[in-house]
Write an enzyme that holds these catalytic residues in place. Structure first.
Site, mmCIF file in Angstrom:
data_model
loop_
_atom_site.group_PDB
_atom_site.id
_atom_site.type_symbol
_atom_site.label_atom_id
_atom_site.label_comp_id
_atom_site.label_asym_id
_atom_site.label_seq_id
_atom_site.Cartn_x
_atom_site.Cartn_y
_atom_site.Cartn_z
ATOM 1 N N ASN A 1 0.877 -1.235 0.022
ATOM 2 C CA ASN A 1 -0.141 -0.049 -0.069
ATOM 3 C C ASN A 1 0.718 1.088 -0.009
ATOM 4 O OD1 ASN A 1 -2.458 1.587 0.647
ATOM 5 N ND2 ASN A 1 -1.026 2.320 2.174
ATOM 6 N N HIS B 1 -6.235 7.931 -4.128
ATOM 7 C CA HIS B 1 -6.223 9.114 -4.635
ATOM 8 C C HIS B 1 -7.080 10.236 -3.641
ATOM 9 C CE1 HIS B 1 -6.108 12.785 -7.156
ATOM 10 N NE2 HIS B 1 -7.418 12.804 -6.783
ATOM 11 N N THR C 1 -8.514 2.258 -4.304
ATOM 12 C CA THR C 1 -8.214 1.550 -3.194
ATOM 13 C C THR C 1 -8.215 2.610 -1.905
ATOM 14 O OG1 THR C 1 -6.077 1.819 -3.994
ATOM 15 C CG2 THR C 1 -6.803 -0.438 -3.968
ATOM 16 N N GLU C 2 -8.183 3.561 -2.369
ATOM 17 C CA GLU C 2 -8.563 4.648 -1.378
ATOM 18 C C GLU C 2 -9.078 5.996 -1.795
ATOM 19 O OE1 GLU C 2 -5.318 5.597 1.389
ATOM 20 O OE2 GLU C 2 -4.966 3.468 1.634
ATOM 21 N N ASN C 3 -10.106 6.641 -1.220
ATOM 22 C CA ASN C 3 -10.371 7.870 -1.695
ATOM 23 C C ASN C 3 -11.461 8.351 -0.620
ATOM 24 O OD1 ASN C 3 -13.085 9.508 -3.321
ATOM 25 N ND2 ASN C 3 -10.984 10.236 -3.547
#
Ligand code: NOJ
Length: 569
Positions: free
Chosen positions: A202, A345, A412-414
Site C-alpha cells: 500500500n 487518490h 483502493t482509497e478515496n
C-alpha cells in the site's frame, strides 16, 4: 507500380495507426464538464477500507510481534499528542460488529491488511508462525465470505516487523525481498483458497519518502536524497518477486489477481499553455505514481526521473546516480507484474517549474525542480494537505489509462477527513466530497478508463499515523475516549449507501433528496453521542469511585474495630 506505391502508403498508414495507438495524455485540455447523472457498469464493486495498524489495536496480544509503528509511536514526540495504535478501534475484538457495518452499507468488498508481525512475530517465517494471528484473519475472511463480501487483502500497509528493521535496516536492505516473499507465500498458502484479490504494497511512496527520507513516519529515518530511492528500489523488487511467486505457484490453483496500490496526487500545470509548467506537472506525477507504476508496467523508472536525479547527482560530484538502476534481467522480471493497479487518490496541486540549485543539499523534493501551489478557493474540509479538487481524479485516471495501456484499476482509497475537534456526525462536506469524486470517476469510466471498483477510505475513524487520532476519515465515527470504542454512523453512510444501491446517480432531484435525508437522520445519533460523556462518567463512577470508597470504608471500619477492641482490653 501504382499498386506497389499504394501498398507502401498502406504500410505507412498502418504503422502510424499502430504508433498512435499508444495514446498520449493531453495536458492542454482540461474539460471539467457538469455533474453527470448515470450509472456505473453492471458488476461494479463498491467497498470500504481499513488497515491493520490503524484499526486492530491488540498490539501485544496473542503472540503478536512488534512492528516499526509500535516502536515509533511509543517514542515521545513522534505522533500528535503521543497517541499510539495500541488500542486503536479494538478491531481485533470487534470483528462481528464491523462486519455488520459493512453489511449495513451493502458493500461488495472490504479492503483490509494483514499485520506481518501478527502472523510472523519476528518477520522471519522460519523463526515462528503465530497460529493465533492466522486464526484471526481466517475468521475475518470466513465471516466476510459468509456475508457475501469479497476480501481485498493488502500484505503490507506499513507495519514492518521491528526485528527486520533492527537487524537489517528494514527497506534499506535487499534481504527484505526474500523475507517479504516468504510472508506473502504463507498468506497465499493459508488464505489463498478464499482470497482472490491481493495487494502487495500500500502506497510505497509514503513508506519510502516519509519513512526513510523525511522521517515523519516509522522507522523515522532521515536519509535525505538516497533513503527514499533505495527503499523504493527494494520494494519494487519485492513486489515483482511476490507477483512471480503467485504466478508460478498459486495462480493455476487459486485463480486470483495480484496488484499494487499506489497513491497519487494529481499535478495540474498552473498554465496549460506553458510548456515549462506542463513538463513540471508531468514530473510531479512521474516522481509520485510513475516512480512505481512505470517499473511494474514498463520495466524501468520514468525517463524523466533517471534524467533529473542522474544530472543532479553528477552536479553534486557523485560518480553514480542516487537513483539506483535495474539490470536488464531485472527490468524484464519486473515488467508486467501487475494484474490490476490499485489507485489511492485524495487531492490535487497546481504545479510550476522551479529550479533548485544543486549545492543546497540533495533531497527527493529538490530533485523534481518544481513548486506546488493550491487555489485558495479549493475547499479544505479536513487534513491540512487535503483540498477537495474532484476534477483532478478524472485527470489522474485518464493519465493512468494513457501511460500504462489502460490497465484494470481498483480505487483502493478515496475519502476526506474532518478538522472538527468536537463530535459531528452530520458530515455534509464528506457527502459533497464523495458525491463529486465518485462522479468524476464515473466520467473517467465514460472516457474509457477501466475502473472495476471503488473503496471509500475509510470504514472507521482510526489512527491516522503521525497525526494520531486527530484526523477522522471514517464513514463511522469512533468514540476513542470510551474503552469499548463504540461506532456511530455519520450522515455520509446513508448517502454512500444510496449511491451503492442505485449503482450511480439517478437525477438532480433524487440526489438532492438523498443528501437531505442523510443529514436528517444524523441529528438523532448526534444526540446519542452527546450523551456519551455521561456514559463515560457513569463508567468512571462504577469502575473507580465505587471500589475506592468501598475499600476505604472497609479500612476505616477495621481501624475503628481495632480501636474498640484495644479499649476493651
Ligand atoms: C494513505 C494511507 O494509505 C492511509 O493509511 C491513510 O489513512 C490515508 N492516506 C489518509 O492519510
Amino acid at each position: 507500380m501504382l499498386s506497389g506505391c499504394a501498398g507502401r502508403v498502406c504500410h505507412v498508414l498502418v504503422l502510424v495507426l499502430c504508433l498512435s495507438a499508444a495514446e498520449d495524455f493531453d495536458w492542454t485540455k482540461n474539460d471539467r464538464g457538469s455533474f453527470y447523472y448515470g450509472t456505473f457498469p453492471t458488476g461494479f464493486s463498491w467497498g470500504a477500507g481499513s488497515s491493520a495498524y490503524q484499526t486492530e489495536g491488540a498490539w501485544d496480544k496473542d503472540g503478536k510481534g512488534l512492528s516499526i509503528w509500535d516502536v515509533f509511536s511509543h517514542k515521545k514526540g513522534k505522533v500528535f499528542l503521543n497517541d499510539t495504535g495500541d488500542y486503536a478501534c479494538e478491531g481485533y475484538y470487534k470483528l462481528k460488529d464491523d462486519i455488520s457495518l459493512l453489511k449495513e452499507l451493502n458493500l461488495n468488498h472490504y479492503r483490509f491488511s494483514i499485520s506481518w508481525p501478527r502472523v510472523i512475530p519476528t518477520g522471519i517465517r522460519s523463526d515462528h508462525v503465530n497460529e493465533k494471528g492466522i486464526k484471526y484473519y481466517d475468521t475475518l475472511i470466513d465471516q466476510l465470505l459468509e456475508n457475501k463480501i469479497t476480501p481485498i487483502v493488502t500484505l503490507y500497509h506499513w507495519d514492518l516487523p521491528q526485528v527486520l528493521q533492527e537487524k537489517y535496516g528494514g527497506w534499506q536492505n535487499i534481504s527484505m525481498v526474500n523475507y517479504f516473499n516468504d510472508f506473502a507465500s504463507l498468506c497465499f498458502e493459508r488464505f489463498g483458497n478464499r482470497v482472490k484479490h491481493w495487494i502487495t504494497f500500500n502506497n510505497p511512496w509514503s513508506v519510502a519518502v516519509e519513512g526513510y527520507e523525511t522521517g515523519e513516519h516509522a522507522p523515522g529515518l532521515k536519509l535525505r536524497g538516497t533513503g527514499a530511492y533505495r527503499a523504493a528500489h527494494h520494494i519494487i523488487k519485492a513486489h515483482a518477486k511476490v507477483w512471480h511467486t503467485y504466478d508460478n505457484q498459486w495462480r493455476n490453483k487459486q485463480n486470483g489477481v495480484v496488484g499494487i496500490s499506489l497513491s497519487g496526487d494529481w499535478g495540474e500545470p498552473v498554465d496549460i499553455t506553458n510548456l515549462k509548467d506542463i513538463e513540471a506537472a508531468e514530473r510531479y506525477v512521474q516522481f509520485y505514481l510513475g516512480w512505481f507504476a512505470t517499473p511494474v508496467f514498463h520495466g524501468d523508472y520514468p525517463q524523466v526521473m533517471k534524467d533529473f536525479v542522474g544530472r543532479k547527482s553528477a552536479q553534486q560530484g557523485l560518480g553514480t546516480s542516487r537513483l539506483p538502476t535495474f539490470s536488464s534481467q531485472e527490468k524484464s522480471y519486473i515488467k508486467g507484474t501487475c494484474d490490476f493497479l490499485g489507485v489511492g487518490h485524495f487531492t490535487t496541486r497546481y504545479i510550476t517549474q522551479k529550479t533548485y540549485p544543486p549545492g543546497r543539499g540533495s533531497t527527493y523534493f529538490a530533485d523534481r525542480d518544481l513548486a506546488e501551489l493550491v487555489d485558495p478557493r479549493w475547499p479544505d474540509p479536513g487534513s491540512e494537505w487535503l483540498y477537495s479538487v474532484p476534477w483532478g481524479f478524472r485527470r489522474l485516471l485518464n493519465f493512468v489509462k494513457t501511460q500504462y495501456g489502460n490497465p484494470m484499476i481498483y480505487i483502493t482509497e478515496n475519502g476526506v477527513s474532518e478538522k472538527m475537534k468536537c463530535t459531528e456526525l452530520c458530515d455534509d462536506w464528506r457527502i459533497q466530497y464523495y458525491k463529486d469524486y465518485i462522479n468524476e470517476m464515473l466520467k473517467a469510466i465514460r472516457d474509457g478508463v477501466n475502473v472495476k471498483g471503488y473503496t471509500a477510505w475509510s470504514l472507521l475513524d482510526k489512527f491516522e499515523w503521525d497525526e494520531g487520532f486527530s484526523e477522522r476519515f471514517g464513514l463511522y465515527y469512533v468514540d476513542f475516549k470510551n474503552k469499548n470504542k463504540p461506532r456511530y454512523p455519520k450522515a455520509s453512510v446513508q448517502f454512500y449507501k444510496r449511491i451503492i444501491n442505485f449503482n450511480g446517480f439517478p437525477n438532480l432531484r433524487e440526489v438532492e433528496n438523498w443528501k437531505r435525508k442523510a443529514t436528517e437522520t444524523c441529528s438523532s445519533s448526534n444526540q446519542l453521542l452527546a450523551a456519551d460523556p455521561l456514559t463515560s462518567h457513569m463508567e468512571m463512577v462504577t469502575e473507580i469511585v465505587v471500589p475506592t470508597v468501598c475499600t476505604l470504608c472497609i479500612l476505616i471500619s477495621a481501624v475503628f474495630l481495632m480501636f474498640l477492641l484495644s479499649r476493651r482490653n
